[in-house]
Design a protein around this motif. Structure first.
Motif, short mmCIF file in Angstrom:
data_model
loop_
_atom_site.label_atom_id
_atom_site.label_comp_id
_atom_site.label_asym_id
_atom_site.label_seq_id
_atom_site.Cartn_x
_atom_site.Cartn_y
_atom_site.Cartn_z
N ASP A 58 7.28 4.94 2.05
CA ASP A 58 7.49 6.12 1.07
C ASP A 58 9.51 5.96 0.72
OD1 ASP A 58 5.63 7.52 1.62
OD2 ASP A 58 6.11 8.70 3.43
N SER A 59 9.96 5.90 1.51
CA SER A 59 11.73 5.22 1.33
C SER A 59 11.46 4.34 0.39
CB SER A 59 12.23 5.05 2.78
OG SER A 59 12.10 5.52 3.33
N LEU A 60 10.51 2.78 -0.13
CA LEU A 60 11.17 1.81 -0.79
C LEU A 60 10.37 2.99 -2.20
CD1 LEU A 60 9.92 -1.22 0.98
CD2 LEU A 60 12.62 -0.38 0.85
N LYS A 61 9.69 3.33 -2.06
CA LYS A 61 10.01 3.84 -3.63
C LYS A 61 11.34 5.08 -3.98
CE LYS A 61 7.25 5.39 -6.71
NZ LYS A 61 6.66 5.23 -8.27
N ALA A 62 10.81 5.80 -3.12
CA ALA A 62 12.29 6.77 -2.78
C ALA A 62 13.43 6.25 -3.36
CB ALA A 62 12.40 7.16 -2.34
N TRP A 63 13.54 4.40 -3.77
CA TRP A 63 15.13 4.37 -3.90
C TRP A 63 14.69 3.30 -4.95
CZ3 TRP A 63 15.19 2.02 1.87
CH2 TRP A 63 15.28 2.86 2.61
N GLY A 64 13.84 2.67 -5.14
CA GLY A 64 13.27 2.41 -6.00
C GLY A 64 12.66 0.89 -6.66
N PHE A 65 11.73 0.61 -5.43
CA PHE A 65 11.03 -0.34 -5.17
C PHE A 65 10.08 -0.56 -5.53
CE2 PHE A 65 14.88 -1.02 -2.14
CZ PHE A 65 14.93 -1.88 -2.12
N ASN A 66 9.24 -2.08 -6.29
CA ASN A 66 7.62 -1.35 -6.48
C ASN A 66 7.39 -2.17 -5.94
OD1 ASN A 66 8.83 -3.42 -8.39
ND2 ASN A 66 8.21 -3.21 -9.90
N GLN A 67 7.47 -3.15 -5.07
CA GLN A 67 5.97 -4.15 -4.36
C GLN A 67 6.94 -4.31 -3.17
OE1 GLN A 67 7.94 -8.67 -4.63
NE2 GLN A 67 6.34 -7.84 -3.19
N VAL A 68 6.16 -4.60 -2.54
CA VAL A 68 5.89 -5.22 -0.61
C VAL A 68 5.66 -6.75 -0.84
CG1 VAL A 68 6.11 -4.59 1.73
CG2 VAL A 68 6.36 -2.39 0.03
N ARG A 69 6.41 -7.34 0.08
CA ARG A 69 5.43 -8.31 0.57
C ARG A 69 5.23 -8.20 2.48
NH1 ARG A 69 8.71 -14.19 2.00
NH2 ARG A 69 7.40 -15.39 1.39
N LEU A 70 4.46 -8.64 2.97
CA LEU A 70 3.90 -8.49 4.39
C LEU A 70 3.79 -9.78 4.76
CD1 LEU A 70 2.53 -7.26 6.60
CD2 LEU A 70 0.37 -7.65 5.57
N PRO A 71 5.11 -10.29 5.39
CA PRO A 71 4.84 -11.69 6.23
C PRO A 71 4.10 -11.63 7.09
CG PRO A 71 6.84 -11.02 6.19
CD PRO A 71 6.31 -10.02 5.20
N MET A 72 2.71 -12.15 7.29
CA MET A 72 1.66 -12.26 8.27
C MET A 72 1.69 -13.45 9.48
SD MET A 72 -1.66 -11.23 5.54
CE MET A 72 -1.19 -12.85 5.00
N HIS A 73 1.90 -12.48 10.72
CA HIS A 73 1.34 -13.64 11.71
C HIS A 73 -0.26 -14.17 11.86
CE1 HIS A 73 1.76 -16.10 15.18
NE2 HIS A 73 3.14 -15.16 15.45
N PHE A 74 -0.89 -15.01 11.94
CA PHE A 74 -1.84 -15.60 12.02
C PHE A 74 -2.88 -14.56 13.21
CE2 PHE A 74 -0.78 -18.81 14.39
CZ PHE A 74 -2.34 -19.03 15.63
N ALA A 75 -1.88 -14.99 14.22
CA ALA A 75 -2.47 -14.51 15.97
C ALA A 75 -3.21 -13.04 15.93
CB ALA A 75 -1.59 -15.30 16.48
N LEU A 76 -2.26 -12.23 14.83
CA LEU A 76 -3.02 -10.80 15.19
C LEU A 76 -3.94 -10.89 14.00
CD1 LEU A 76 0.53 -9.62 14.25
CD2 LEU A 76 -0.99 -8.80 15.81
N TYR A 77 -4.76 -11.93 13.36
CA TYR A 77 -6.38 -11.98 12.93
C TYR A 77 -7.08 -12.35 12.63
CZ TYR A 77 -2.74 -9.89 8.83
OH TYR A 77 -1.76 -9.07 8.00
N THR A 78 -6.55 -13.72 14.09
CA THR A 78 -7.90 -14.10 14.78
C THR A 78 -6.90 -15.01 15.83
OG1 THR A 78 -9.49 -16.75 13.92
CG2 THR A 78 -7.15 -16.71 12.90
N LEU A 79 -7.94 -16.11 16.81
CA LEU A 79 -7.17 -16.83 18.14
C LEU A 79 -6.36 -18.12 17.33
CD1 LEU A 79 -10.01 -15.70 20.64
CD2 LEU A 79 -7.44 -15.28 20.54
N PRO A 80 -5.79 -18.67 18.12
CA PRO A 80 -5.43 -19.83 18.11
C PRO A 80 -6.58 -20.77 17.89
CG PRO A 80 -3.55 -18.70 19.68
CD PRO A 80 -5.12 -17.88 19.21
N SER A 81 -6.53 -22.39 17.39
CA SER A 81 -7.96 -23.06 17.41
C SER A 81 -8.45 -23.41 18.73
CB SER A 81 -7.54 -23.93 16.51
OG SER A 81 -6.33 -24.71 16.74
N ASP A 82 -6.93 -24.04 19.08
CA ASP A 82 -7.46 -24.55 20.90
C ASP A 82 -7.46 -23.27 21.84
OD1 ASP A 82 -5.17 -23.54 20.29
OD2 ASP A 82 -3.99 -24.63 21.65
N LYS A 83 -8.17 -22.07 21.07
CA LYS A 83 -8.46 -21.36 22.39
C LYS A 83 -9.61 -19.81 22.24
CE LYS A 83 -3.18 -19.85 24.32
NZ LYS A 83 -2.43 -18.66 24.27
#
Length: 572
Positions: free
Chosen positions: A100-125
């Protein structure tokens, strides 16, 4: 003085915003366009530190990979407490209020840096080698972010910041374990990376809020010569990188024909040698580049402009920042003059050179001193738990310090040479203007300082604000033992300006609080308002002068005639 900056009214206008039209974005020649064919210029910011912590964001000097940070926490806390810290961090660091704040300040885009471990297990596990276990945590967090962005008509770019195995020798940015094979040395990790993107593309194939897929952040690997070119800046071929990006593209296109695919070169995103000689392998592609600590001139972006022209493809500045307000304003002016959208880094961390600052606490500061080797006294486990949980809760925007000077430098100043008040200063008996509360605006407009930023890549290292507190301009702001701010490290010819409302014409006595060695005077419109005065001694002492001010708005400047004066404020 208060630590928090007061809200400003003039942060953004409709002229600085690009509204999101219906329909999925696509490329058209050298432009990114919406469904109606309108040019879309991203003004964005990355959510660094949310899914993926880097040591410097937490003031840690060594072993900054997230898993190393977690190991250190685990030596002081129980496994349950460690998990509680990370759950609290993920729940608070980014919320709808941030978007909400980003919108109010004048930004129009967000970039999400994703960590794979939140989506899937490491291959060796994986319980079954070669198969993929999907974790709901990361997908649920992404779904929430999509919803928050959609509610605010902001675009979202998904960025795989930490790939399975880690995509380079800069270990911190991808949370890589250097004792294990990298992404480039393990086929199972490459297959998992491809499968993850197919899963994400399947989920968001029809979501117009998602602007594109930034498929691999900052690869940095020397394929030809690991010994002499560990980060791939001199790589000439980049064959394995291209092969993986082509494979990811094919997997995405098997389920999603529409979304933009964003690629990055080797050497932290800029080395495309050998990758594009045969042209682009997809018709809906954008080239990303990253830019830090160099000059803001056409020469600094000539390589990406050349690729844009030769390949007739859009380019996007996917990551930049970590510098001064002057550098920010100049960089954005350069990008937008060349129709290049941008995404800053990061939204928040411990530190002043971002829109939001996560405040530290005394217990965490002691913990950092211990981890950084400044103290040999191990913190008490109970105290460590309390301070870490306080830090996690402080990552919530409700407890952040908002740096409106940074926001103004990014949104307004690239389009304006005007200075505006930082705070409402009214001249009345007893009124005090703190030295650090000077006007908002460019260097040479609201203030003038000789050291405005860090240009070390171009051979001109600098600091900007040498005190590192309160604001992010070139003005050097320090904090004394009472936590009050003052301006120091002044040089001859530097000045700072204050917009002041004078309610009635009258004579005022100005008491300027100064110390050190140096000489100064007050000026207005280039003319002396007071006689030159000396600053002496080690304690702040009032220097008194009488001035006559007419009713109305005045822009008074504290002018340094001889360097060495330290300035705390002025009282009417």
């Amino acid at each position: 003085m208060k630590r928090h900056l007061l809200p400003l009214l003039l942060l953004a206008t409709a002229a600085f915003q690009t509204a999101r039209s219906q329909g999925i974005l696509h490329t058209k020649g050298q432009q990114i366009v919406d469904a109606r064919g309108n040019n879309v210029l991203f003004r964005g910011i990355g959510l660094g530190g949310w899914m993926l912590q880097e040591g410097y964001m937490l003031h840690l000097n060594q072993e900054g990979q997230q898993h190393k940070i977690r190991e250190r926490i685990g030596k002081l806390l129980t496994p349950e407490q460690t998990q509680e810290f990370y759950d609290t961090w993920l729940a608070h660091n980014t919320t709808k209020a941030d978007i909400d704040s980003l919108k109010a300040w004048g930004f129009n885009q967000v970039r999400l840096p994703m960590h794979f471990a939140l989506y899937t297990l490491p291959s060796d596990k994986e319980p079954v080698p070669g198969q993929n276990t999907w974790l709901e945590k990361g997908f649920a967090m992404t779904d929430s972010l999509v919803a928050w962005c959609k509610a605010n008509h902001l675009y979202l770019i998904l960025d795989l910041h930490a790939a399975p195995g880690g995509q380079g020798n800069d270990l911190n940015i991808s949370d890589r374990d250097g004792s294990k094979p990298s992404l480039w040395q393990n086929e199972a990790d490459q297959e998992k990376t491809v499968a993850l993107w197919k899963q994400l593309a399947t989920r968001y194939a029809h979501e117009a809020t998602v602007a594109g897929y930034d498929v691999l952040n900052e690869p940095n690997w020397g394929f030809d010569d690991q010994e002499k070119d560990r980060n791939g800046t001199g790589e000439k071929h980049n064959g394995p990188l291209k092969a993986l990006l082509v494979k990811i593209t094919a997997a995405i296109r098997s389920v999603d024909k529409e979304h933009i695919i964003i690629i990055e070169g080797n050497g932290w995103g800029n080395n495309y040698n050998g990758m594009l000689e045969d042209g682009l392998w997809d018709k809906n592609m954008v080239l990303s580049f990253h830019k830090y600590w160099n000059n803001n001139d056409t020469a600094s972006i000539s390589h990406i402009l050349r690729y844009r022209r030769n390949l007739n493809v859009p380019v996007w500045l996917g990551e930049t920042g970590e510098n001064s307000n002057t550098w920010f304003t100049d960089a954005i002016s350069l990008f937008e003059a060349n129709n290049i959208g941008w995404s800053w880094w990061p939204l928040k961390k411990l530190g002043i050179n971002n829109p939001l600052q996560v405040p530290s606490n005394k217990g965490y500061d002691a913990l950092v001193d211990y981890w950084n080797g400044k103290s040999t006294t191990a913190p008490d486990a109970a105290a460590a738990y309390q301070s870490l949980m306080e830090l996690a809760r402080a990552s919530d925007i409700r407890h952040n310090i908002v740096h409106y000077d940074v926001i103004d430098a990014m949104i307004r100043q690239p389009h304006s040479n005007k200075a505006i008040p930082f705070k409402a200063h009214v001249a009345h008996a007893g009124a005090v203007i703190n030295a650090a509360d000077y006007d908002l605006g460019r260097n040479g407009v609201a203030y003038f300082d000789k050291d405005t930023g860090n240009y070390r890549i171009s051979g001109h290292p600098g600091v900007g604000n040498r005190g590192g507190v309160y604001r992010n301009d070139g003005v050097d702001i320090f904090q004394d033992a009472e936590k009050d701010y003052y301006v120091g490290h002044t040089e001859e010819g530097e000045w700072i300006q204050y917009t002041i409302t004078v309610p009635a014409t009258r004579e005022y006595t100005l008491q300027t609080l100064v110390r050190g060695e140096g000489r100064f005077q007050w000026t207005e419109n280039g003319k002396a308002l007071t006689e030159p005065a000396e600053a002496t001694g080690t304690a702040f002492t009032p220097s008194t002068a009488k001035v006559k001010l007419g009713k109305g708005m005045h822009q008074l400047r504290f002018q340094v005639l001889k360097g060495g004066v330290e300035f705390a404020g002025v009282k009417f």
